[in-house]
Design a protein around this motif. Structure first.
Motif, PDB file in Angstrom:
ATOM      1  N   SER A  56       0.861  -1.175   0.000  1.00  0.00           N
ATOM      2  CA  SER A  56       0.000   0.000   0.000  1.00  0.00           C
ATOM      3  C   SER A  56       0.900   1.229   0.000  1.00  0.00           C
ATOM      4  N   VAL A  57       1.098   1.805  -1.198  1.00  0.00           N
ATOM      5  CA  VAL A  57       1.998   2.953  -1.318  1.00  0.00           C
ATOM      6  C   VAL A  57       1.435   4.159  -0.588  1.00  0.00           C
ATOM      7  N   MET A  58       0.117   4.366  -0.683  1.00  0.00           N
ATOM      8  CA  MET A  58      -0.498   5.537  -0.057  1.00  0.00           C
ATOM      9  C   MET A  58      -0.322   5.511   1.461  1.00  0.00           C
ATOM     10  N   LYS A  59      -0.393   4.312   2.056  1.00  0.00           N
ATOM     11  CA  LYS A  59      -0.216   4.194   3.506  1.00  0.00           C
ATOM     12  C   LYS A  59       1.228   3.909   3.894  1.00  0.00           C
ATOM     13  N   GLY A  60       2.060   3.664   2.883  1.00  0.00           N
ATOM     14  CA  GLY A  60       3.463   3.390   3.171  1.00  0.00           C
ATOM     15  C   GLY A  60       3.672   2.131   3.971  1.00  0.00           C
ATOM     16  N   SER A  61       2.983   1.050   3.571  1.00  0.00           N
ATOM     17  CA  SER A  61       3.086  -0.174   4.360  1.00  0.00           C
ATOM     18  C   SER A  61       2.951  -1.413   3.501  1.00  0.00           C
ATOM     19  N   LEU A  62       3.528  -2.487   4.016  1.00  0.00           N
ATOM     20  CA  LEU A  62       3.266  -3.823   3.504  1.00  0.00           C
ATOM     21  C   LEU A  62       2.144  -4.412   4.354  1.00  0.00           C
ATOM     22  N   VAL A  63       1.231  -5.125   3.700  1.00  0.00           N
ATOM     23  CA  VAL A  63       0.079  -5.681   4.419  1.00  0.00           C
ATOM     24  C   VAL A  63       0.073  -7.191   4.258  1.00  0.00           C
ATOM     25  N   ALA A  64       0.122  -7.896   5.395  1.00  0.00           N
ATOM     26  CA  ALA A  64       0.048  -9.353   5.386  1.00  0.00           C
ATOM     27  C   ALA A  64      -1.347  -9.767   5.816  1.00  0.00           C
ATOM     28  N   ASN A  65      -1.956 -10.669   5.077  1.00  0.00           N
ATOM     29  CA  ASN A  65      -3.322 -11.101   5.398  1.00  0.00           C
ATOM     30  C   ASN A  65      -3.384 -11.949   6.660  1.00  0.00           C
ATOM     31  N   ASP A  66      -2.340 -12.673   6.956  1.00  0.00           N
ATOM     32  CA  ASP A  66      -2.352 -13.555   8.122  1.00  0.00           C
ATOM     33  C   ASP A  66      -1.001 -13.491   8.823  1.00  0.00           C
ATOM     34  N   LEU A  67      -1.058 -13.614  10.146  1.00  0.00           N
ATOM     35  CA  LEU A  67       0.154 -13.649  10.964  1.00  0.00           C
ATOM     36  C   LEU A  67      -0.005 -14.734  12.014  1.00  0.00           C
ATOM     37  N   ALA A  68       1.036 -15.541  12.210  1.00  0.00           N
ATOM     38  CA  ALA A  68       1.012 -16.570  13.246  1.00  0.00           C
ATOM     39  C   ALA A  68       2.394 -16.668  13.890  1.00  0.00           C
ATOM     40  N   ILE A  69       2.406 -16.645  15.226  1.00  0.00           N
ATOM     41  CA  ILE A  69       3.641 -16.837  15.991  1.00  0.00           C
ATOM     42  C   ILE A  69       3.501 -18.174  16.711  1.00  0.00           C
ATOM     43  N   ALA A  70       4.462 -19.047  16.518  1.00  0.00           N
ATOM     44  CA  ALA A  70       4.368 -20.411  17.038  1.00  0.00           C
ATOM     45  C   ALA A  70       4.385 -20.430  18.563  1.00  0.00           C
ATOM     46  N   GLU A  71       3.845 -21.517  19.105  1.00  0.00           N
ATOM     47  CA  GLU A  71       3.816 -21.738  20.547  1.00  0.00           C
ATOM     48  C   GLU A  71       5.114 -22.406  20.989  1.00  0.00           C
ATOM     49  N   ASP A  72       5.453 -22.227  22.260  1.00  0.00           N
ATOM     50  CA  ASP A  72       6.519 -23.018  22.873  1.00  0.00           C
ATOM     51  C   ASP A  72       6.048 -24.469  22.856  1.00  0.00           C
ATOM     52  N   PRO A  73       6.853 -25.402  22.284  1.00  0.00           N
ATOM     53  CA  PRO A  73       6.411 -26.797  22.180  1.00  0.00           C
ATOM     54  C   PRO A  73       5.985 -27.412  23.500  1.00  0.00           C
ATOM     55  N   LYS A  74       6.518 -26.932  24.616  1.00  0.00           N
ATOM     56  CA  LYS A  74       6.135 -27.485  25.923  1.00  0.00           C
ATOM     57  C   LYS A  74       4.680 -27.172  26.273  1.00  0.00           C
ATOM     58  N   PHE A  75       4.080 -26.206  25.562  1.00  0.00           N
ATOM     59  CA  PHE A  75       2.714 -25.800  25.872  1.00  0.00           C
ATOM     60  C   PHE A  75       1.731 -26.205  24.779  1.00  0.00           C
ATOM     61  N   GLY A  76       2.198 -26.930  23.770  1.00  0.00           N
ATOM     62  CA  GLY A  76       1.290 -27.396  22.731  1.00  0.00           C
ATOM     63  C   GLY A  76       1.689 -26.927  21.346  1.00  0.00           C
ATOM     64  N   GLN A  77       0.816 -27.180  20.390  1.00  0.00           N
ATOM     65  CA  GLN A  77       1.087 -26.860  18.994  1.00  0.00           C
ATOM     66  C   GLN A  77       0.228 -25.711  18.470  1.00  0.00           C
ATOM     67  N   THR A  78      -0.812 -25.335  19.188  1.00  0.00           N
ATOM     68  CA  THR A  78      -1.650 -24.214  18.759  1.00  0.00           C
ATOM     69  C   THR A  78      -0.841 -22.922  18.805  1.00  0.00           C
TER      70      THR A  78
END
Length: 538
Positions: A56-78
């Protein structure tokens, strides 16, 4: 000429729009996706994935439709953190002409954040910034910094749970977070606001950082916290089984040096109930506190917790341990000559019940109790003493069955209590009172013991020395004394007074003087004494 000028001006005005529309045709935003994912993954030490990127040049940004940060494996996979959209503010000129990614800001729309605390006290965000390999015992003391001018989270939802999972997780809705001059390696200012169940609102502001590279939960911070219309049960702070409830507000200062968290502030509580079976306090109560919590041992010291209403102040001190996410405490409550008039608001909250329509007026209360256990299973042991008070609105004379025929006890609608004290032990199985000693001028001195069941049923047994009673007429006192002293069945423990039993409930007590029991002794001896007492032959 004028027409040409208009055409030139129109073209000049449209040029930026045309350029802005044309740039995405020549710049493939998705070519930057691996770079962004790599930088974020390195900074957070968690796998970060993004959906398709657009520019988005007008807003001066890159736009990602989805974002996910992984869980610590000791607490699961979600995933630990997900969001539908991520706006990455970038410097456009380096991006377009040199394909250089210089990030100015991050803006996250409607993220879902899942916070989990294990039984040993560790959090699922603890490993952010130092790696997720549980087998790797060596952790870096430096961070791959990712400085950003601003990070904003809008309309988020955060759910906080403990292991093993509890019935009511803490939920923060409409979460708004703003971090300025963010850097993993230095302190930065922030503000947070969110909604709580039951129309509650929380606002936090202050500074945090630098982020602890060993454990993010041990990061230093200095904050001011304000909560409005807090319902701790609905918010998930208090187990409903504890019987504690209120609608309150909090104004507190909370700070951490990475080792200890210190907190002091004031809670303004309305409809306060502190003990299971208690009733809501009719007036607001202020509770000020000072607590120091150790992050390493997950325990703390309550240096002072003060209940304030009117002119009174009741202090609680002690310590607690958050073992397996269940608070275990060892506290001491101390009240010295507290005016009873100012206690009226607090008495229902701690389960003190009076006969229907009655109130205590005047006098003082002193109490010394220890409170040990958890909110749902604790033991309260100690003693209390009440002096020089009046039970207004309760006619004791008309309530004691068995004495009315002897002239009754004259109390009117007020029962004077010179002194009343006892040792008390309270558990979830009920309460037990021993070494009861009271002086009611209308009835005399009374001693004994008794219990209150979890449902509120009374079972008290007292011995009253009516020889000192002022409420009985002279004939009644003399008669009861003679009956008691001549009974062949009178035991040493009862030979100096009249047995009195109290059953029913605190709101509707049933008080019975066992005069008939005394008359079941030596009938001939009693008959002889009665003849002398009344000067007649029986």
């Amino acid at each position: 000429m004028k027409k040409s000028v208009k055409i030139v001006l129109a073209a000049a005005s449209a040029l930026p729009i045309v350029v802005a529309a044309a740039v995405p045709l020549f710049v493939n935003a998705n070519t930057f996706r691996p770079i962004v994912e790599s930088r974020l993954s390195a900074a957070l030490s968690r796998k970060v994935t993004l959906g398709d990127l657009s520019l988005s040049v007008m807003k001066g940004s890159l736009v990602a439709n989805d974002l996910a940060i992984a869980e610590d494996p000791k607490f699961g996979q979600t995933p630990f953190f997900t969001a539908k959209r991520l706006h990455i503010g970038v410097q456009m000129k380096p991006l377009i002409f040199h394909h250089e990614l210089l990030v100015r800001s991050f803006e996250v729309d409607a993220p879902q954040i899942h916070l989990i605390r294990a039984e040993d006290g560790t959090w699922n965000f603890s490993t952010l910034s130092h790696g997720t390999d549980s087998l790797n015992t060596t952790r870096s003391t430096t961070l791959p910094d990712l400085p950003v001018d601003q990070i904003t989270i809008k309309d988020g939802n955060a759910k906080m749970e403990t292991l093993p999972l509890q019935k009511n997780p803490q939920v923060y809705d409409h979460l708004y977070v703003e971090l300025e001059h963010f850097s993993l390696g230095q302190a930065f200012p922030f503000t947070v606001s969110a909604s709580l169940p039951g129309d509650g609102k929380v606002e936090v502001s202050g500074t945090v950082g630098p982020i602890n590279p060993q454990d993010a939960a041990f990061t230093t911070f200095n904050t001011q916290v304000k909560i409005q219309h807090l319902d701790p049960v609905a918010a998930g702070y208090v187990d409903p089984a504890a019987g504690i409830s209120m609608i309150g507000g909090l104004d507190a200062h909370i700070a951490s040096d990475g080792v200890n968290v210190t907190s002091d502030g004031k809670v303004h509580a309305e409809q306060l109930i502190l003990l299971k079976g208690g009733k809501a306090a009719p007036y607001p109560i202020d509770v000020s506190y000072q607590v120091v919590h150790s992050l390493r041992s997950n325990s703390g010291q309550v240096s002072d917790l003060v209940f304030q209403t009117g002119a009174i102040a009741i202090h609680i001190k002690g310590n607690y341990q958050l073992a397996a996410n269940v608070p275990v405490f060892d506290l001491k409550l101390l009240a010295q000559s507290v005016p009873i008039n100012d206690l009226q608001a607090l008495m229902p909250a701690v389960g003190v019940k009076l006969p229907n329509g009655a109130t205590l007026k005047g006098g003082t209360l002193s109490a010394d109790f220890t409170i040990k256990g958890s909110p749902t299973d604790n033991v309260i042991v100690g003693s209390y003493e009440i002096k020089n008070t009046k039970l207004v609105g309760y006619d004791l004379g008309s309530k004691i069955a068995g004495i009315a025929a002897l002239g009754g006890i004259k109390t009117g609608d007020t029962t004077v209590i010179d002194i009343s004290r006892a040792n008390v032990r309270i558990t979830k199985s009920g309460s037990e009172s021993t070494k009861i000693y009271s002086v009611l001028p209308a009835l005399g001195e009374s001693t004994g013991s008794g219990t209150v069941s979890p449902s509120g049923a009374l079972d008290f047994h007292l011995i009253s020395k009516v020889t000192s009673a002022k409420g009985l007429n002279k004939v009644g006192v003399n008669l009861l004394t003679k009956l008691n002293s001549t009974s062949d069945t009178a035991k040493p423990s009862t030979a100096t007074g009249i047995p009195i039993s109290i059953t029913g409930t605190a709101e509707e007590p049933v008080i019975t003087a066992d005069v008939n029991g005394l008359m079941k002794g030596n009938a001939a001896t009693i008959k002889k004494k009665l003849s002398k007492l009344f000067g007649k032959k029986q």
